[in-house]
Design an enzyme around this catalytic site. Structure first.
Site, short mmCIF file in Angstrom:
data_model
loop_
_atom_site.label_atom_id
_atom_site.label_comp_id
_atom_site.label_asym_id
_atom_site.label_seq_id
_atom_site.Cartn_x
_atom_site.Cartn_y
_atom_site.Cartn_z
N SER A 61 -6.73 -21.95 2.69
CA SER A 61 -6.78 -20.41 3.27
C SER A 61 -7.89 -19.82 2.43
O SER A 61 -8.09 -19.70 1.26
CB SER A 61 -5.67 -19.81 2.70
OG SER A 61 -5.88 -18.39 2.41
N ASP B 131 -0.63 -16.27 7.90
CA ASP B 131 -0.96 -16.20 9.16
C ASP B 131 -0.43 -15.01 9.57
O ASP B 131 -1.14 -13.99 10.53
CB ASP B 131 -0.34 -17.39 9.88
CG ASP B 131 -1.33 -18.41 9.87
OD1 ASP B 131 -1.37 -19.30 8.93
OD2 ASP B 131 -2.29 -18.78 11.07
N GLY C 92 -8.15 -16.22 9.36
CA GLY C 92 -9.17 -15.20 9.28
C GLY C 92 -10.29 -15.63 10.17
O GLY C 92 -10.92 -15.03 11.10
N CYS D 118 -2.10 -25.66 1.92
CA CYS D 118 -3.11 -25.53 2.98
C CYS D 118 -4.75 -25.32 2.79
O CYS D 118 -5.09 -25.65 1.72
CB CYS D 118 -2.59 -24.76 4.15
SG CYS D 118 -3.27 -24.92 5.81
N LYS E 297 1.47 -21.79 6.43
CA LYS E 297 1.67 -23.23 6.79
C LYS E 297 2.83 -23.56 6.27
O LYS E 297 3.39 -23.65 5.27
CB LYS E 297 0.57 -23.98 6.10
CG LYS E 297 0.44 -25.46 6.22
CD LYS E 297 0.19 -25.66 7.67
CE LYS E 297 -0.64 -25.03 8.62
NZ LYS E 297 -0.61 -25.25 10.03
C1 RUB Z 1 -3.86 -22.48 8.32
C2 RUB Z 1 -3.17 -21.70 7.21
C3 RUB Z 1 -3.68 -20.52 6.25
C4 RUB Z 1 -3.77 -19.14 6.83
C5 RUB Z 1 -4.48 -18.38 6.21
O1 RUB Z 1 -3.22 -23.12 9.36
O2 RUB Z 1 -1.81 -21.73 7.32
O3 RUB Z 1 -3.04 -20.47 5.07
O4 RUB Z 1 -4.02 -19.48 8.18
O5 RUB Z 1 -5.96 -18.82 6.24
P1 RUB Z 1 -4.00 -23.95 10.21
P2 RUB Z 1 -7.12 -17.62 5.87
O6 RUB Z 1 -4.95 -24.77 9.57
O7 RUB Z 1 -2.94 -24.63 11.12
O8 RUB Z 1 -4.88 -22.91 11.00
O9 RUB Z 1 -6.90 -17.14 4.51
O10 RUB Z 1 -8.31 -18.52 5.77
O11 RUB Z 1 -7.19 -16.64 7.00
#
Ligand code: RUB
Length: 302
Positions: free
Chosen positions: A127, A194, A19, A125, A205
């Site tokens: 998120s 993602d 995001g 991870c 992740k």
């Molecule tokens: C981040 C990751 C997050 C998603 C969703 O991986 O896997 O779970 O991107 O994140 P990295 P959000 O650290 O390699 O970017 O909900 O913030 O979009």
């Protein structure tokens, strides 16, 4: 921040998480449009394409990035002059950023009915959408604890524990391989996204597949938190997102690596739809098999 600065920060993961990456890319397209002064429409469109390609090249797995860029430049080729095309990029990008922020909030609200009584959550991870779900349940008094997986090799779980602790959520850090040990205590899993493909496969992740398989073994529901712009339109015609492979040094410095040993560092997992209970979007909770509907209703024209 301009396009090149943004691209470098996404590449080195100073800006990370699907995001945030998407919003940063839209903001960079906006910055490009704002800074362009008196040129032809053709010159503007060429520059826009170069900027778009530069941003999209930074990380391959988060389709949010390329969707954000496509949404920001949507309709520009049909404009008749430079100024209208330029203002269109500015308004598209501003709208995308606004909608993206409000989608994260709505995902939290939509998650609340899934936790009917107090219990423990597990996540992996870092998120923002999964954290929004956790915070909404916490505000309603339904969280007795969160297990946050450390998330090797980059340890994004450390960001998650800080964010949750700051909000007063009781949170426990575990190594990824302890997820099975704690699973009997867990009521629900919330994970980020993602990319979501049209058959409902979730790309998130590395470790998310393990988490989903473990949750299934213990009969624990697992929900992907995904804004509608994280769905991959091209998956309708059979394309898959590329799984990013990152440098081996993220796992072990080259100086510590014994001779003749390789390191393999895929940083995302593809989780099959049958392991996902549901997908929480800003427009409601759907079953993985309904992913194609989200693509048709929200992303058909990009
Ligand atoms: C981040 C990751 C997050 C998603 C969703 O991986 O896997 O779970 O991107 O994140 P990295 P959000 O650290 O390699 O970017 O909900 O913030 O979009």
């Amino acid at each position: 921040m301009n396009v090149e600065e943004t691209a470098l920060k996404i590449q080195d993961m100073t800006i990370r998480g699907a995001g945030r990456i998407a919003r940063a890319a839209a903001a960079a397209m906006l910055d490009y449009a704002v800074k362009c002064k008196s040129m032809t429409l053709e010159e503007f469109l060429v520059g826009l394409d170069i900027a778009a390609l530069r941003l999209i090249s930074t990380r391959p797995t988060a389709i949010s990035l390329s969707n954000a860029v496509s949404i920001s430049i949507r309709g520009t080729k049909e404009q008749e002059d430079f100024n209208t095309a330029r203002y269109l990029v500015i308004s598209n990008a501003e709208k995308f950023i606004r909608n993206s922020n409000s989608a994260v909030e709505k995902i939290g609200q939509n998650a609340l009915p899934l936790m009917k009584k107090p219990g423990k959550v597990i996540t992996i991870c870092n998120s923002s959408a999964a954290i929004s779900a956790i915070l909404e349940c916490h505000k309603a008094g339904r969280i007795t604890g969160v297990y946050a997986c450390e998330t090797r090799p980059k340890k994004q779980g450390l960001i998650t524990i800080k964010e949750l602790a700051k909000a007063g959520v009781p949170v426990t850090l575990i190594v990824d391989s302890a997820m099975r040990f704690v699973m009997p205590e867990v009521s629900i899993a919330f994970v980020g996204t993602d990319t979501l493909e049209s058959d409902g496969s979730l790309i998130n992740k590395i470790g998310t597949h393990l988490l989903a398989a473990t949750a299934r073994d213990f009969n624990i529901p697992i929900y992907a938190c995904a804004e509608t712009y994280k769905f991959l339109p091209a998956s309708k015609i059979g394309q898959h997102v590329e799984i990013e492979l990152r440098p081996s040094e993220e796992i072990l410095p080259a100086s510590e690596l014994p001779a003749n040993v390789k390191v393999f560092n895929p940083v995302f997992d593809r989780v099959p739809p049958e392991l996902i209970t549901g997908i929480i979007t800003e427009v409601g909770i759907i079953k993985p098999e309904e992913a194609i509907r989200i693509i048709k209703e929200h992303l058909e024209d990009i």
